[in-house]
Design a protein around this motif. Sequence first.
Motif: not given
Length: 145
Positions: A49-50, A61-63, A56-58
């Motif tokens: 995904x990365x 990504x955390x969500x 994408x914002x950090x």
Amino acid sequence: MTNPTNDEDSDARRHRSMVPWLVVALVVIIAVGSFLWMKRDTESKAVTTASQTPASSPQDQAIEQTKQALSSLQQTVQDLQTSQQKLADQIGGVQQNVSAQRGEQKLLSDQLGALSARVDNLVSTKAETQPAAPQPPQPAKRTKR
């Protein structure tokens, strides 16, 4: 001399007391294995995904990682519940087998006791009905001619 029934009962109690610990150990092993397996899958998906969404914002990504972790935990819980149900079914089967074996053992023990009583009765009846053993006749002495 110890009573074999008491030895068998103590062995059965010892085995019964081990069953819950074995179930707990098995559940823990399955949980750890599932967690590690899901973590490996989650990490490989996160890498994929990365690499696909570099902009994408950090926070996004955390969500996403939190959602994936939650999903893997839910799957692990479902797997644990399934395993727990299977173990409960197996334990129920084992308990039924043990109960059936105990019933058969009791039946055999009762039959053996009845047979032993009959043999004792026959022996005592035979001893009462037999007169004192007559002495065997003395062989006639032969004289030399």
